[in-house]
Enzyme design. Sequence first.
Site, PDB file in Angstrom:
ATOM      1  N   LEU A 245     -13.295  26.503 -23.141  1.00  0.00           N
ATOM      2  CA  LEU A 245     -13.050  27.584 -24.093  1.00  0.00           C
ATOM      3  C   LEU A 245     -12.897  27.033 -25.503  1.00  0.00           C
ATOM      4  O   LEU A 245     -13.611  27.393 -26.417  1.00  0.00           O
ATOM      5  CB  LEU A 245     -11.815  28.383 -23.677  1.00  0.00           C
ATOM      6  CG  LEU A 245     -11.563  29.709 -24.393  1.00  0.00           C
ATOM      7  CD1 LEU A 245     -12.729  30.664 -24.204  1.00  0.00           C
ATOM      8  CD2 LEU A 245     -10.262  30.345 -23.887  1.00  0.00           C
ATOM      9  N   ASN A 246     -11.936  26.137 -25.692  1.00  0.00           N
ATOM     10  CA  ASN A 246     -11.765  25.485 -26.995  1.00  0.00           C
ATOM     11  C   ASN A 246     -10.887  24.256 -26.840  1.00  0.00           C
ATOM     12  O   ASN A 246     -10.253  24.047 -25.800  1.00  0.00           O
ATOM     13  CB  ASN A 246     -11.188  26.447 -28.049  1.00  0.00           C
ATOM     14  CG  ASN A 246      -9.838  27.012 -27.652  1.00  0.00           C
ATOM     15  OD1 ASN A 246      -8.876  26.282 -27.489  1.00  0.00           O
ATOM     16  ND2 ASN A 246      -9.770  28.329 -27.473  1.00  0.00           N
ATOM     17  N   ALA A 247     -10.848  23.454 -27.897  1.00  0.00           N
ATOM     18  CA  ALA A 247     -10.013  22.252 -27.905  1.00  0.00           C
ATOM     19  C   ALA A 247      -9.484  22.037 -29.306  1.00  0.00           C
ATOM     20  O   ALA A 247     -10.139  22.376 -30.297  1.00  0.00           O
ATOM     21  CB  ALA A 247     -10.803  21.031 -27.441  1.00  0.00           C
TER      22      ALA A 247
ATOM     23  N   ALA B 182      -5.883  19.908 -31.594  1.00  0.00           N
ATOM     24  CA  ALA B 182      -4.914  18.811 -31.602  1.00  0.00           C
ATOM     25  C   ALA B 182      -3.863  18.967 -30.513  1.00  0.00           C
ATOM     26  O   ALA B 182      -3.320  17.983 -30.017  1.00  0.00           O
ATOM     27  CB  ALA B 182      -4.235  18.744 -32.964  1.00  0.00           C
ATOM     28  N   GLN B 183      -3.577  20.215 -30.107  1.00  0.00           N
ATOM     29  CA  GLN B 183      -2.506  20.447 -29.147  1.00  0.00           C
ATOM     30  C   GLN B 183      -2.989  20.528 -27.693  1.00  0.00           C
ATOM     31  O   GLN B 183      -2.177  20.588 -26.787  1.00  0.00           O
ATOM     32  CB  GLN B 183      -1.756  21.745 -29.489  1.00  0.00           C
ATOM     33  CG  GLN B 183      -0.731  21.563 -30.598  1.00  0.00           C
ATOM     34  CD  GLN B 183      -1.410  21.366 -31.939  1.00  0.00           C
ATOM     35  OE1 GLN B 183      -2.184  22.211 -32.377  1.00  0.00           O
ATOM     36  NE2 GLN B 183      -1.136  20.252 -32.586  1.00  0.00           N
ATOM     37  N   GLY B 184      -4.305  20.561 -27.478  1.00  0.00           N
ATOM     38  CA  GLY B 184      -4.748  20.604 -26.092  1.00  0.00           C
ATOM     39  C   GLY B 184      -6.147  21.145 -25.919  1.00  0.00           C
ATOM     40  O   GLY B 184      -6.793  21.589 -26.869  1.00  0.00           O
TER      41      GLY B 184
ATOM     42  N   VAL C   3      -8.439  23.945 -23.738  1.00  0.00           N
ATOM     43  CA  VAL C   3      -8.254  25.224 -23.052  1.00  0.00           C
ATOM     44  C   VAL C   3      -9.546  25.590 -22.320  1.00  0.00           C
ATOM     45  O   VAL C   3     -10.642  25.484 -22.888  1.00  0.00           O
ATOM     46  CB  VAL C   3      -7.877  26.343 -24.042  1.00  0.00           C
ATOM     47  CG1 VAL C   3      -7.602  27.647 -23.292  1.00  0.00           C
ATOM     48  CG2 VAL C   3      -6.656  25.944 -24.870  1.00  0.00           C
TER      49      VAL C   3
ATOM     50  N   LYS D  95      -4.370  25.887 -20.400  1.00  0.00           N
ATOM     51  CA  LYS D  95      -4.266  24.894 -21.477  1.00  0.00           C
ATOM     52  C   LYS D  95      -3.669  23.609 -20.923  1.00  0.00           C
ATOM     53  O   LYS D  95      -2.588  23.604 -20.335  1.00  0.00           O
ATOM     54  CB  LYS D  95      -3.377  25.422 -22.611  1.00  0.00           C
ATOM     55  CG  LYS D  95      -3.120  24.422 -23.728  1.00  0.00           C
ATOM     56  CD  LYS D  95      -2.259  25.044 -24.818  1.00  0.00           C
ATOM     57  CE  LYS D  95      -1.946  24.074 -25.941  1.00  0.00           C
ATOM     58  NZ  LYS D  95      -1.151  24.710 -27.018  1.00  0.00           N
TER      59      LYS D  95
ATOM     60  N   ASP E 210       3.824  28.704 -38.249  1.00  0.00           N
ATOM     61  CA  ASP E 210       2.436  28.223 -38.263  1.00  0.00           C
ATOM     62  C   ASP E 210       1.456  29.362 -37.985  1.00  0.00           C
ATOM     63  O   ASP E 210       0.471  29.180 -37.280  1.00  0.00           O
ATOM     64  CB  ASP E 210       2.254  27.104 -37.240  1.00  0.00           C
ATOM     65  CG  ASP E 210       0.958  26.312 -37.464  1.00  0.00           C
ATOM     66  OD1 ASP E 210       0.433  26.340 -38.594  1.00  0.00           O
ATOM     67  OD2 ASP E 210       0.470  25.689 -36.508  1.00  0.00           O
TER      68      ASP E 210
END
Length: 382
Positions: free
Chosen positions: A44-46, A48-50, A52, A67, A164
């Site tokens: 799905l996406n990537a 800095a935090q992980g 998915v 995630k 954020d």
Amino acid sequence: MEVDQPNAPNFDVNRFHQVTIRDPIAGADSTFTIPRRYSNLNFLNAGAQGTVVMADDSVTGERVAIKKMQQPFVMTMSAKRAYREFILLTTIKHPNIIRLLNAFTPDTSLQTFGEVYLVMELMTHNLHEVIHRLRLDHKTLSFFVYQSLCAIKHLHTSGVIHRDLKPSNIVVNDRCVLKVLDFGLARKKNVDTSMRMSDYVVTRYYRAPEVILGLPYSEKVDIWSVGCIFAEMINHTVLFPGKDRIDQWTKIYNVMGTPSDDFINQLGQSAAMYVRSLRRANPKPLSEIVPDSNFLPETENPRVNLTANMLKINPDERFSVEDALNHPYVRLWFKDEEVNAPASENRYDQEIDFADKTLQEWKGLIFQEVQRYQSDHDIFNG
């Protein structure tokens, strides 16, 4: 694309299976070790935090998002962020905040503990994609702003400042339901109001002036971010695209004008001298900040002064979340059960942000929380 891996000795192969996922953008692989109830994984996406992925859940019959937290124990800061996000996701509950469906680790001891997974409801798009692909009518614009405000109202009521908010941290589905996610930078409200954001790494474009200039801050930093996002939804471009901290302030100053003496007098000596050294600037009229030409011509176009009130440089003059929710532009969506939902249980320890813990201690705290969650939930059968 997913590829099942051979059995590995460090997880229960009867309950978990391994799938390798390819990030087509970065060209990198990520291995997911997940309960067998989850299958048909797709990237799905990537960030800095992980990483998915989307997956099918055979227990609920639903498509979900999973995630994998990105290397949460490599640095103290990332471990601290992972702990913060895990606690808040497992405790904060509101229709406009992403819902945690499951959480787990395949690791059974602190010695082998290295992976944390969060299973969340699947949303179709993030707001960044929507902003840059679609022109939105006022009904949709106001509904998105209303839902964003409901989310942060609930966070603030529950004692949390998000810190954020940005389009990529807000997701929507095809029914225009909006949800806020990513609590890695959130902080306890009663701590934040008396401190500065010395370690604040929020995306620069959405930073409030008090953050840029080093003042103590309050929950109104979230209102500034919503104001920036609202303008971006209308204009389809970032309102204050600063290249660095000084350029960010300059962009704000040139649009919003010279701040009042009351605000400047709150600044530290060097910041006050810098602000006073700048040529005097008049605020741009609202018609320049959000031009009529950027609205769909076939939709009714009320003058949206909500934007200007959320983007006051001085937080004392800026709308509160209650002020914004009562503005006629968004009040048409007002539902008491959404706006005034009871505060969520918040187990996040306000002292944790100041604790001088080692990386191993943070790792132990996260492992303890994941174990607590798994003992309270049947992660394999729902």
